[in-house]
Design an enzyme around this catalytic site. Sequence first.
Site, PDB file in Angstrom:
ATOM      1  N   SER A  29       0.798  -1.480  -0.299  1.00 46.05           N
ATOM      2  CA  SER A  29       0.155   0.155   0.374  1.00 46.05           C
ATOM      3  C   SER A  29       0.571   1.104  -0.099  1.00 46.05           C
ATOM      4  O   SER A  29       1.574   1.146   0.464  1.00 46.05           O
ATOM      5  CB  SER A  29      -0.693  -0.152   1.404  1.00 46.05           C
ATOM      6  OG  SER A  29      -1.404   1.008   1.157  1.00 46.05           O
ATOM      7  N   TYR A  82      -1.824  -1.204  10.982  1.00 50.37           N
ATOM      8  CA  TYR A  82      -2.005  -1.735   9.595  1.00 50.37           C
ATOM      9  C   TYR A  82      -0.253  -1.131   9.033  1.00 50.37           C
ATOM     10  O   TYR A  82      -0.106  -1.667   7.669  1.00 50.37           O
ATOM     11  CB  TYR A  82      -3.298  -1.212   8.930  1.00 50.37           C
ATOM     12  CG  TYR A  82      -3.278  -1.232   7.674  1.00 50.37           C
ATOM     13  CD1 TYR A  82      -3.474  -2.276   6.834  1.00 50.37           C
ATOM     14  CD2 TYR A  82      -3.358  -0.497   6.416  1.00 50.37           C
ATOM     15  CE1 TYR A  82      -4.206  -2.584   5.495  1.00 50.37           C
ATOM     16  CE2 TYR A  82      -3.477   0.037   5.337  1.00 50.37           C
ATOM     17  CZ  TYR A  82      -2.892  -1.667   4.913  1.00 50.37           C
ATOM     18  OH  TYR A  82      -3.918  -1.715   3.004  1.00 50.37           O
TER      19      TYR A  82
HETATM   20  N1  NAP Z   1      -8.940  -0.226  -0.697  1.00 49.00           N
HETATM   21  C1  NAP Z   1      -7.926   0.109  -0.424  1.00 49.00           C
HETATM   22  O1  NAP Z   1      -8.060   0.749  -0.712  1.00 49.00           O
HETATM   23  C2  NAP Z   1      -6.161  -0.275  -0.104  1.00 49.00           C
HETATM   24  C3  NAP Z   1      -5.626   0.572  -0.695  1.00 49.00           C
HETATM   25  C4  NAP Z   1      -4.608  -0.377  -0.692  1.00 49.00           C
HETATM   26  C5  NAP Z   1      -3.929  -1.298   0.106  1.00 49.00           C
HETATM   27  N2  NAP Z   1      -5.220  -2.520   0.049  1.00 49.00           N
HETATM   28  C6  NAP Z   1      -5.048  -3.706  -0.090  1.00 49.00           C
HETATM   29  O2  NAP Z   1      -5.141  -4.303  -0.943  1.00 49.00           O
HETATM   30  C7  NAP Z   1      -4.927  -5.749  -0.973  1.00 49.00           C
HETATM   31  C8  NAP Z   1      -6.759  -5.954  -0.457  1.00 49.00           C
HETATM   32  O3  NAP Z   1      -7.829  -5.095  -0.300  1.00 49.00           O
HETATM   33  P1  NAP Z   1      -8.358  -4.712  -0.775  1.00 49.00           P
HETATM   34  O4  NAP Z   1      -8.821  -3.154  -0.604  1.00 49.00           O
HETATM   35  O5  NAP Z   1      -9.577  -5.466  -1.952  1.00 49.00           O
HETATM   36  O6  NAP Z   1     -10.155  -5.050   0.153  1.00 49.00           O
HETATM   37  P2  NAP Z   1     -11.347  -6.501   0.388  1.00 49.00           P
HETATM   38  O7  NAP Z   1     -12.099  -5.911  -0.080  1.00 49.00           O
HETATM   39  O8  NAP Z   1     -11.645  -5.646   2.179  1.00 49.00           O
HETATM   40  O9  NAP Z   1     -10.703  -8.152  -0.273  1.00 49.00           O
HETATM   41  C9  NAP Z   1      -9.599  -8.730   0.778  1.00 49.00           C
HETATM   42  C10 NAP Z   1     -10.042  -9.923   0.585  1.00 49.00           C
HETATM   43  O10 NAP Z   1      -9.136 -10.207   1.643  1.00 49.00           O
HETATM   44  C11 NAP Z   1      -9.227 -11.443   1.964  1.00 49.00           C
HETATM   45  N3  NAP Z   1      -9.251 -12.147   3.174  1.00 49.00           N
HETATM   46  C12 NAP Z   1      -9.449 -10.986   4.553  1.00 49.00           C
HETATM   47  N4  NAP Z   1      -9.191 -11.577   5.719  1.00 49.00           N
HETATM   48  C13 NAP Z   1      -9.104 -12.805   5.300  1.00 49.00           C
HETATM   49  C14 NAP Z   1      -8.349 -13.581   6.264  1.00 49.00           C
HETATM   50  N5  NAP Z   1      -7.982 -13.837   7.182  1.00 49.00           N
HETATM   51  N6  NAP Z   1      -8.317 -15.134   5.532  1.00 49.00           N
HETATM   52  C15 NAP Z   1      -7.813 -15.386   4.485  1.00 49.00           C
HETATM   53  N7  NAP Z   1      -8.415 -14.089   3.375  1.00 49.00           N
HETATM   54  C16 NAP Z   1      -8.589 -12.942   3.922  1.00 49.00           C
HETATM   55  C17 NAP Z   1     -11.083 -10.875   2.260  1.00 49.00           C
HETATM   56  O11 NAP Z   1     -12.175 -12.766   1.516  1.00 49.00           O
HETATM   57  P3  NAP Z   1     -12.533 -13.026   2.927  1.00 49.00           P
HETATM   58  O12 NAP Z   1     -13.286 -11.606   3.404  1.00 49.00           O
HETATM   59  O13 NAP Z   1     -13.685 -13.822   2.346  1.00 49.00           O
HETATM   60  O14 NAP Z   1     -11.793 -13.554   3.943  1.00 49.00           O
HETATM   61  C18 NAP Z   1     -10.667 -10.494   0.671  1.00 49.00           C
HETATM   62  O15 NAP Z   1     -10.732 -11.154  -1.128  1.00 49.00           O
HETATM   63  C19 NAP Z   1      -5.000  -5.921   0.803  1.00 49.00           C
HETATM   64  O16 NAP Z   1      -3.609  -6.583   1.151  1.00 49.00           O
HETATM   65  C20 NAP Z   1      -4.777  -4.123   1.234  1.00 49.00           C
HETATM   66  O17 NAP Z   1      -4.314  -4.490   2.676  1.00 49.00           O
HETATM   67  C21 NAP Z   1      -6.100  -1.721  -0.356  1.00 49.00           C
END
Ligand code: NAP
Length: 258
Positions: A139, A152
């Site tokens: 991130s 985080y």
């Molecule tokens: N969205 C942002 O603004 C942003 C910015 C920078 C970086 N990121 C990073 O991008 C990545 C993806 O996040 P996202 O934004 O796509 O969020 P998201 O929509 O909440 O998706 C998160 C994914 O991770 C899975 N997950 C969460 N907890 C888990 C666990 N305990 N075991 C296995 N799987 C798990 C969730 O599936 P289940 O709930 O079904 O387990 C979901 O598929 C993360 O690493 C996040 O830190 C996001």
Amino acid sequence: MTRTALVTGASGGIGYALAAVFAANKYDLVITARGTEKLEDARREFETRYGIKVHVITADLADAGAPARIDWELTSRGLTVDVLVNNAGFGTWGLFEDTDWQAQTGMLQVNIVALTQLTRLLLPGMLRRGRGSVLNVASTAAFAPGPLMSVYFASKAYVHSFSAALAREVAGRGVTVTCLCPGPTASGFQQRAANTHIRVNKDRELAPARAVAEYGYRAMVKGQAVAIYGWDNRCAVFLTRILPTSLVARVVQFLQAA
Ligand SMILES: NC(=O)c1ccc[n+]([C@@H]2O[C@H](COP(=O)([O-])OP(=O)(O)OC[C@H]3O[C@@H](n4cnc5c(N)ncnc54)[C@H](OP(=O)(O)O)[C@@H]3O)[C@@H](O)[C@H]2O)c1
């Protein structure tokens, strides 16, 4: 030759978009997350739309045994992973002193330990075969201290540092390591972090997950070590590098506040 990508956190958000991009590029997939139903929906969709094979492994990466179990499942299903996409992750918002400890250890386990262990389990095979890639999702939070999301931000600093070090270790051996650094992106992330109301997320259009995923995929193909999505995020990261850390922490605190 069929190639296979394992995508963690593929049931929604950036991980789902990454899985779709790999599928569109004719990779077979192993998709994993906690929610079996969403994974099965994604499996049906990708197999129908892209004519590829998708394997579902349901796993909670907060469970310390999950990475070894995923590896065991891969072996028992005869699957070789060419690309490991360590995407699963989450954050929690609030003062550290008020945080729920179980949520913090779960976050460290998912964002750091599972990512590291999956890499440890799958990287040696890639190096033996002389080809493969690891795509770690960090991130822009990796580059700054993060008041109100301190654990985080620190977890993402780990992902960035670990990935950059590994990229050097494997250089010239047919394997690449790329660290994708998105800024605020439209996904389920904000809902889970309970921070939809903070300055940095409010009244602005968040980046589309698909665009972030395509950018990350292209960076991986180029063998780029670090890929920061968006010129505005690249400018912000540049500032974090030249300004005093205490000032950066103040600015982040302002942006993270309601
Ligand atoms: N969205 C942002 O603004 C942003 C910015 C920078 C970086 N990121 C990073 O991008 C990545 C993806 O996040 P996202 O934004 O796509 O969020 P998201 O929509 O909440 O998706 C998160 C994914 O991770 C899975 N997950 C969460 N907890 C888990 C666990 N305990 N075991 C296995 N799987 C798990 C969730 O599936 P289940 O709930 O079904 O387990 C979901 O598929 C993360 O690493 C996040 O830190 C996001």
